[in-house]
Structures are given as structure tokens and as C-alpha cells.
Design an enzyme around this catalytic site. Structure first.
Site, PDB file in Angstrom:
ATOM      1  CG  HIS A 262      -1.906   1.051   1.318  1.00 20.58           C
ATOM      2  ND1 HIS A 262      -2.099   1.829   2.430  1.00 20.58           N
ATOM      3  CD2 HIS A 262      -2.818   1.470   0.407  1.00 20.58           C
ATOM      4  CE1 HIS A 262      -3.073   2.678   2.206  1.00 20.58           C
ATOM      5  NE2 HIS A 262      -3.534   2.488   0.992  1.00 20.58           N
TER       6      HIS A 262
ATOM      7  CD  GLU B 221      -2.936   2.403  -3.303  1.00 23.98           C
ATOM      8  OE1 GLU B 221      -3.880   3.203  -3.386  1.00 23.98           O
ATOM      9  OE2 GLU B 221      -1.988   2.560  -2.496  1.00 23.98           O
TER      10      GLU B 221
ATOM     11  CG  ASP C 258      -2.721   7.129  -3.147  1.00 22.33           C
ATOM     12  OD1 ASP C 258      -3.749   6.466  -3.335  1.00 22.33           O
ATOM     13  OD2 ASP C 258      -1.985   7.000  -2.147  1.00 22.33           O
TER      14      ASP C 258
ATOM     15  CG  HIS D 144      -3.209   9.563   0.471  1.00 21.25           C
ATOM     16  ND1 HIS D 144      -3.963  10.315   1.355  1.00 21.25           N
ATOM     17  CD2 HIS D 144      -3.912   8.419   0.270  1.00 21.25           C
ATOM     18  CE1 HIS D 144      -5.053   9.658   1.679  1.00 21.25           C
ATOM     19  NE2 HIS D 144      -5.054   8.503   1.023  1.00 21.25           N
TER      20      HIS D 144
ATOM     21  CD  GLU E 203      -6.787   5.572  -4.383  1.00 26.13           C
ATOM     22  OE1 GLU E 203      -6.126   4.860  -3.611  1.00 26.13           O
ATOM     23  OE2 GLU E 203      -7.602   6.433  -3.998  1.00 26.13           O
TER      24      GLU E 203
HETATM   25  O1  G3P Z   1      -6.523   1.889  -3.218  1.00 27.92           O
HETATM   26  C1  G3P Z   1      -6.715   1.402  -1.936  1.00 27.92           C
HETATM   27  C2  G3P Z   1      -6.469   2.455  -0.883  1.00 27.92           C
HETATM   28  O2  G3P Z   1      -5.248   3.091  -1.146  1.00 27.92           O
HETATM   29  C3  G3P Z   1      -7.557   3.487  -0.835  1.00 27.92           C
HETATM   30  O3  G3P Z   1      -7.426   4.377   0.215  1.00 27.92           O
HETATM   31  O4  G3P Z   1      -6.893   6.570   1.142  1.00 27.92           O
HETATM   32  O5  G3P Z   1      -5.168   4.795   1.175  1.00 27.92           O
HETATM   33  O6  G3P Z   1      -5.800   5.893  -0.950  1.00 27.92           O
HETATM   34  P1  G3P Z   1      -6.268   5.453   0.390  1.00 27.92           P
HETATM   35 MG    MG Z   2      -4.584   4.756  -2.343  1.00 26.53          MG
END
Ligand code: G3P
Ligand code: MG
Length: 248
Positions: free
Chosen positions: A11, A38, A40, A53, A106
Site C-alpha cells: 500500500h 498500489e 496514488d 495521497h 489509484e
Molecule cells: O486503493 C486502496 C487504498 O489506497 C484506498 O485508500 O486513502 O489509502 O488511498 P487510500
Molecule cells: Mg490509495
């Protein structure tokens, strides 16, 4: 071609083992044996897609103000932790390709920038992964962004991201021609998992940092988990979380 979705996805790059959404984090994930990361992606003040993020710089960098108002000249001079820079999306894409990682990109638009962010990120995704053996997976909480991504780069797979899947989640998955459902691990209901299974749609849950919770979610039929605890994979090679040991 179906995506080789692994059971574990690192993450925000390297989870807790590196500054979030940095190239160092992506390298840590690969080094620890992760097959997917993953991160952002948001647009800078100059319209450059970058890994971050929050809409504002304060939490993760030594800068201040809104990302979408900050020019590249300033943005790329900031410290994103431990001397890391905020990466360009293009740099992260190149690194994922080099390391053989599946990227879950994302799309994280600043409020009001949903359509522009999706258009740029989707177009760049198609360009940056052209000819790659493993293509990335785009996702977003913004359904409007996903609709743009579907139209701009239909060849790139999409996952629909909800905190709690709404009653009509399946209709949204179909409308957006998505391949996966992503949602909060604490909010996923068994009826959603049953409906997903019936339609052969993998469900990926964020953010799972406890082996016991992971084991329970896999037992309930969740396909994959996002984790900040990158150490779960090697730690669990002995007894403990079955789901932590193996990739599907
Ligand atoms: O994509 C899964 C997760 O990353 C979504 O929440 O706020 O960590 O981007 P966040
Ligand atoms: Mg995310």
C-alpha cells in the site's frame, strides 16, 4: 487478458517501511517479494501526474499548500521523507516495469479536478506501459474519473473503489467495465462477497495490517489485500496467517 492479481498488494508503495508514495517504497516492496504495489496519483499545479495521497503537502512533505496549486519547480524540490522526492508518475511506471511489479494506479484527483486528472493519468498509463507484459490496474473513488479512464484508455483495466460498496455496486462495475471491486476491509459485507463471487469479480480490501484479519478476509472470499505491513509476507512464512504465505 486477465490480470495476474496477487493476494497481497503493498500500500502506498512501501507501506510503513518507507516514506509513502515514493520510489524507495516501491523498491522495498519488490525487494520483500511483493508482486504488486498500489500508489496514488494526483496532478501538480503544472498538470504533471505525481505520486501523493493528500491534496495538501503538509503531512508527507516539508512543503505547504495544495498540490494542485504547486508548480513542478517547487514540488520536486521538496523532501517527501528520508530525502526522497515526490516521484513523477512516469518514474514510478518505469520502476514498476523494471522490477516486474503490477501497479495499481489509484487516480486521486484533487476536488474539482476529477476529469482532467483521469484523462491525463489514463492517457499516460497507456503510453507508459505500451508493450509491457503486465499492464497496470487503474482505480479511483471517483466514478466520474473512472468513466473518463474507460473512454480514454479502454485497454487498461479498472477497479471500482468504494469505502462501503453501495447497493448498486455491481451495476457500477458493469457500467465502468471494471474488472475488480476495491473496498474498506472493515466495511465489506458477506452479501457483497457472494454477489462478487457469483459474477467472478475479485474483491480487494484496504488496508489490512493484522494477520488474523487477513486470514479471516481470505476465508470469507476476499481475493486480495492492501497492506502497510510489508513485513507480513516474510514473517508469516512460518506458522500463522495462511493468506500471508502465498500469492495466488
Ligand atoms: O486503493 C486502496 C487504498 O489506497 C484506498 O485508500 O486513502 O489509502 O488511498 P487510500
Ligand atoms: Mg490509495
Amino acid at each position: 487478458m486477465p490480470l495476474p492479481l496477487p493476494r497481497w498488494i503493498a500500500h502506498r508503495g512501501g507501506g510503513r517501511l518507507a516514506p509513502e508514495n515514493t520510489l524507495a517504497g516501491i523498491r522495498v516492496a519488490a525487494r520483500l517479494g511483493y508482486r504488486a504495489v498500489e500508489f496514488d496519483v494526483m496532478l501538480s499545479g503544472d498538470g504533471t501526474p505525481v505520486l501523493i495521497h493528500d491534496e495538501t503537502l503538509e503531512r508527507t512533505t516539508n512543503g505547504a499548500g495544495r498540490v494542485c496549486d504547486t508548480p513542478d519547480s517547487l514540488l520536486f524540490s521538496l523532501d517527501a521523507g528520508q530525502g526522497e522526492r515526490i516521484p513523477r508518475f512516469a518514474e514510478a511506471a518505469a520502476l514498476c516495469r523494471e522490477l516486474g511489479l503490477l501497479a495499481n494506479v489509484e487516480i486521486k484527483p484533487a476536488a474539482g479536478h476529477e476529469l482532467a486528472t483521469a484523462a491525463v493519468v489514463a492517457r499516460q498509463t497507456a503510453d507508459l506501459w505500451r508493450g509491457a507484459a503486465v499492464l497496470p490496474l487503474l482505480s479511483s473513488f471517483s466514478l466520474a474519473a473512472l468513466a473518463v479512464a474507460r473512454d480514454v484508455a479502454p485497454e487498461i483495466s479498472r477497479g471500482v473503489l468504494f469505502e462501503t460498496p453501495p447497493r448498486d455496486w455491481l451495476a457500477e462495475v458493469h457500467r465502468l467495465r471494471a474488472i475488480s471491486l476495491h473496498c474498506d476491509a472493515d466495511l465489506v459485507r458477506d452479501e457483497v462477497l457472494a454477489e462478487a463471487r457469483a459474477h467472478d469479480i475479485p474483491v480487494l480490501c484496504y488496508t489490512v495490517n493484522a494477520p488474523e484479519q487477513a486470514e479471516m478476509l481470505f476465508a470469507r472470499g476476499v481475493s486480495g489485500l492492501f497492506t502497510d505491513r510489508l513485513d507480513l509476507l516474510p514473517v508469516s512464512s512460518g506458522a500463522g496467517c495462511k493468506g500471508c504465505r502465498v500469492f495466488s
